[in-house]
Enzyme design. Structure first.
Site, PDB file in Angstrom:
ATOM      1  CB  SER A 154      -1.006  -0.090   1.204  1.00 19.59           C
ATOM      2  OG  SER A 154      -1.906   0.825   1.002  1.00 19.59           O
TER       3      SER A 154
ATOM      4  CG  ASP B 262      -6.922  -2.587  -3.986  1.00 16.71           C
ATOM      5  OD1 ASP B 262      -7.399  -2.234  -3.147  1.00 16.71           O
ATOM      6  OD2 ASP B 262      -5.504  -2.279  -3.969  1.00 16.71           O
TER       7      ASP B 262
ATOM      8  CG  HIS C 139      -5.471  -2.646   0.221  1.00 11.14           C
ATOM      9  ND1 HIS C 139      -4.878  -2.024  -0.899  1.00 11.14           N
ATOM     10  CD2 HIS C 139      -4.859  -2.176   1.110  1.00 11.14           C
ATOM     11  CE1 HIS C 139      -3.887  -1.207  -0.618  1.00 11.14           C
ATOM     12  NE2 HIS C 139      -3.926  -1.244   0.942  1.00 11.14           N
TER      13      HIS C 139
END
Length: 841
Positions: free
Chosen positions: A692, A765, A799
């Site tokens: 991330s 995601d 994610h």
């Protein structure tokens, strides 16, 4: 165990039914996923350690082992993207976790533990279902939970004494918008949200009827944060689907008989909260017009007061669509309606005095209002805060309330002791410090459950109890304190020792003398311990416990991965070039020989701080039970891990990212130099990885430094102009901070990315800042500029990667990449010579 492929099952069935005339055997389809070596798979497939869920009465524990990595068939369950929610139309179960970061988990096993006797009772789970959503009754005698079967989310209840479970009637829960089950104050009845009876078929697509999707703005300014736009509605058909799946029927379910009593009419109900006395319900209903810009929490909604029969008796607020809220701001009008837990039916809410905008300078930002029965009079102001109101912690004693306020501009938190029954009395300031402060953090008040199920701060005379992480220069050492509200003095009752990580769970009775802890060390898996306070110690060092305690093990959870215990970890402290104190945990692989240099991988996640004094504070503990997953699995293949390296970005919260890149490079340089200085890490063989925001870091370090031979970036955001209304703590839009957006985006420096970069991303995601397009475009940019890169898109993954097959692929890819470009890399000096020769030619 991976489920049998559907086509393989089909082939087997056809073969069994037509043996005589069968054609030549066709081999079953093989998985398209790769696997790491068996010694890695053994650890990856090991069960997770369970999590403890304490009963409110402190006499029992639910030990829940969650499925760590579900099969890809579960992750691939079809879902709809509706106004920020991913809902599975087959059952109306939420597909994702809060925030959209993973797939909603299922319990694998549940065990009831009696604290007095240590007796463990297995809880029988419904076969073939997915169990979650546990809720203890306040009396500790029963617990409710959800079970997702093939066609419904069912309501179940368990007996705390026997572990027996049963389904309550034929209730079909609707968990799409939350609040799907909770105990009423009588603790005999459950308040639930049901799928309406006879809902009919889901709306079908009608392209001709719907026509084009149209949005229009009329000249008003108003930034909509990127993080509000996850999976928004996009068409009239989406609107109809949202109406269909989000509509619920409120009902009461008798926990003994399963009898259902409906309340009111079906509606799109986002929140429901019973009053402490149980006579009223606080109900929030959503209504049109909807927005294609933001998600359902910001849709127009009414806040209503219902009686127990489901009759609406008062509308507390009719709030419009809030799709122009300032970044890091709050909506205008009443918000955060709740009940005062120590009163039968007193309502509390907050109203902004600054238009909800932190940019505005005002004497006070918020006021807190209260309204008592019969709810027809004017509300009374009970508090006013200079900064943004951050909540109440109500005590079980009248006149004692903890009031919190937060300053977004300074990262500052203040805590007051308030008497809301006498608002003319000025609240007393208890704590005044940076919200980033760890070493001086006083901890959080310990709560207890009232007989009506409401939570309040646990109080003994004039004292409350605090528990915290206990951050220190030596790492986290959790503690339990008694804090005197009159003298503002603290007495330390317990502190985790220097050889383990042990933190407070719960008191076991009303005497406040015995309590449970969760104890672990690098060699000992987490287990529950019972501690009993004794006499005061004659002397104690500053910060240490002043009271003796005895200890008794309550649980005996085994080590799921004994082979991992050979891994060693140590806390390393150092300083950045500008003097900022930093740290990381250095992990060495099984069989490591002291004095030898080995390849290493650095993992970090940059964090934003308002001051260097808090940025350098140590976080985490080297005494945590060692678990392996993701990049840590590389330890099994001979790598050292420079783990959780501190990468602070320090500066004024309004413009900290002005120096992001410079600080990022200095963070990395300091970490690498220190790791090499330990004598363990080979400077010529260091890789970097991050997830991330850490993936953004990874790509930037590959682009702007020569410290790393290769990188692995997972689920990152590489072009910040695609999140134009802010990212992380950056609150300026791209139009107000264009140079910052460009400078932090490695996409615009793809021509400088010459070291190999593996880019991995979940194809589904849900995090709006890390849309899969980010990974695809960065790969294309590197490829077009002649760099070395590999793009792996994991089907159906959010994610954080959920499926076992996807995590096997991740482990395979990381090991393959770092083995190829880091472990066997030539010394950096030779690489430099080779580049110079190539340039000369």
């Amino acid at each position: 165990m991976r489920s049998r492929p559907i086509l393989a099952t089909l082939f087997a069935t056809v073969f069994a039914c037509a043996q005589a005339s069968a054609p030549p055997k066709v081999p079953p389809p093989t998985s398209g996923y790769d696997k790491p070596p068996q010694h890695v798979l053994d650890v990856l497939h090991a069960p997770s350690t369970p999590s403890p869920y304490m009963s409110p009465t402190g006499d029992r524990i639910l030990l829940v082992s969650w499925v760590k990595y579900p099969p890809i068939t579960q992750v691939a369950e079809p879902f709809l993207r509706l106004a920020g929610v991913r809902v599975e139309p087959r059952t109306r179960r939420k597909h994702d976790t809060p925030g959209g970061y993973g797939v909603a988990p299922c319990a694998q096993t549940i065990t009831l533990v009696d604290i007095a006797t240590n007796r463990e009772t297995p809880v029988m789970l419904p076969p073939g279902g997915c169990v979650d959503g546990f809720a203890w009754a306040a009396d500790g005698k029963r617990f409710a939970f959800r079970n997702t079967s093939t066609d419904a989310v069912e309501l179940w209840v368990g007996d705390a004494a026997t572990g027996a479970t049963r389904r309550l009637g034929d209730a079909r829960l609707n968990p799409m918008l939350g609040s799907s089950l909770q105990w009423m104050p009588d603790q005999k009845t459950l308040l639930v949200k049901l799928v309406p009876e006879n809902p009919g078929l889901a709306p079908a697509v009608s392209v001709a009827v719907d026509g084009p999707s149209i949005q229009e703005t009329t000249g008003q300014s108003g930034e909509s944060s990127t993080y509000e736009t996850r999976d928004t509605l996009t068409s009239k058909h989406d609107e109809r689907l949202f109406d269909y799946y989000a509509t619920s029927q409120l009902a009461l379910v008798d926990a003994k008989s399963g009898a259902i009593t409906k309340l009111g009419k079906p509606a799109i109900i986002s929140n429901v909260n019973p009053s402490p006395a149980g006579d009223n319900l606080l109900v929030t209903t959503i209504h049109r017009p909807y927005s294609y810009v933001t998600t359902y929490p910001n849709f127009a909604h009414d806040v209503e007061l219902w009686d127990r029969s489901g009759r609406m008796i008062h509308t507390l607020a009719k709030l419009p669509l809030a799709d122009r809220v300032p970044i890091a701001g709050v909506p205008i009008g009443p918000r955060n309606h709740d009940w005062r837990p120590t009163e039968p039916a007193t309502l509390i809410w907050v109203e902004a005095l600054d238009g909800g905008d932190w940019n505005v300078t005002v004497p006070a930002r918020d006021k807190v209002m209260a309204l008592s029965p019969p709810f027809t009079g004017a509300a009374t102001e009970i508090a006013r805060t200079e900064q943004r109101f951050a909540g109440f912690d109500w005590s079980e004693q009248r006149g004692v309330t903890l009031l919190y306020e937060y300053d977004e501009n300074k990262h500052w938190m203040r805590t007051f002791l308030a008497d809301v029954d006498h608002p003319a009395i000025k609240p007393a300031l208890l704590w005044d410090m940076s919200s980033d402060e760890r070493y001086k953090n006083p901890g959080q008040p310990i709560s207890k459950v009232l007989p009506n199920g409401k939570w309040v701060v646990r109080q003994e005379g004039d004292s409350i109890f605090l528990e915290g992480e206990g951050a220190s220069v030596d790492g986290d050492r959790p503690f339990l304190d008694r804090f005197d509200l009159k003298t503002h003095t603290t007495k330390r009752l317990f502190r985790s020792d220097m050889t383990a990580l042990e933190y407070f769970l719960s008191f076991t009775d009303s005497t406040n003398r015995a309590f449970l802890t969760w104890h672990q060390s690098p060699k000992d898996p987490p287990n529950v311990m019972l501690r009993t306070l004794g006499d005061a110690l004659p002397s104690a060092s500053p910060g240490e416990a002043t009271v003796a305690s005895t200890t008794r093990p309550v649980t005996h959870i085994p080590d799921p991965t004994p082979a991992v215990r050979a891994i060693k970890q140590r806390l390393i402290k150092y300083t950045r070039k500008d003097g900022t104190q930093l740290s990381f945990n250095l992990l060495t692989p099984p069989g490591y020989q002291e004095g030898t240099r080995i390849p290493a991988i650095l993992y970090a996640y940059p964090l934003d701080y308002a001051a260097a004094s808090t940025a350098g504070q140590v976080s985490g503990s080297e005494h945590e039970f060692t678990r392996l997953g993701n990049y840590r699995l590389l330890l099994l293949s001979g790598y050292a891990i420079i783990d959780n390296a501190a990468f602070p970005i320090v500066g004024d919260p309004k413009k900290a990212y002005d120096t992001y890149l410079e600080q990022l490079v200095e963070d990395a340089r300091a970490a690498v130099d220190t790791a090499v200085g330990t004598g363990i890490v080979d400077r010529d063989r260091i890789g970097v990885t991050g997830h991330s925001h850490g993936a953004l870091m990874t790509a930037n370090l590959i682009a702007h430094t020569d410290l790393f031979r290769a990188g692995v970036a997972t689920s990152g955001s590489y072009n910040k102009t695609l999140t134009p209304f802010g990212f992380q703590n950056e609150r300026r839009s791209v139009w107000k901070g264009q140079s910052v957006y460009l400078q932090v985006s490695p996409f615009f420096f793809a021509d400088k990315i010459k070291s190999p970069l593996l880019i991995m991303h979940g194809a589904d995601d849900a995090n709006p800042g890390t849309t899969p397009l980010q990974a695809i475009k960065l790969y294309e940019a590197i490829r077009g500029n002649g760099g070395i890169a590999r793009l792996v898109m994991l089907p159906h993954e959010p994610h954080w990667y959920a499926a076992m097959e996807s995590n096997e692929q991740l482990a395979y890819e990381e090991l393959r990449w770092f083995d190829k470009y880091v472990k066997t890399a030539s010394p950096l000096g030779k690489v430099t010579e080779q580049k110079q020769d190539a340039a000369a030619k």
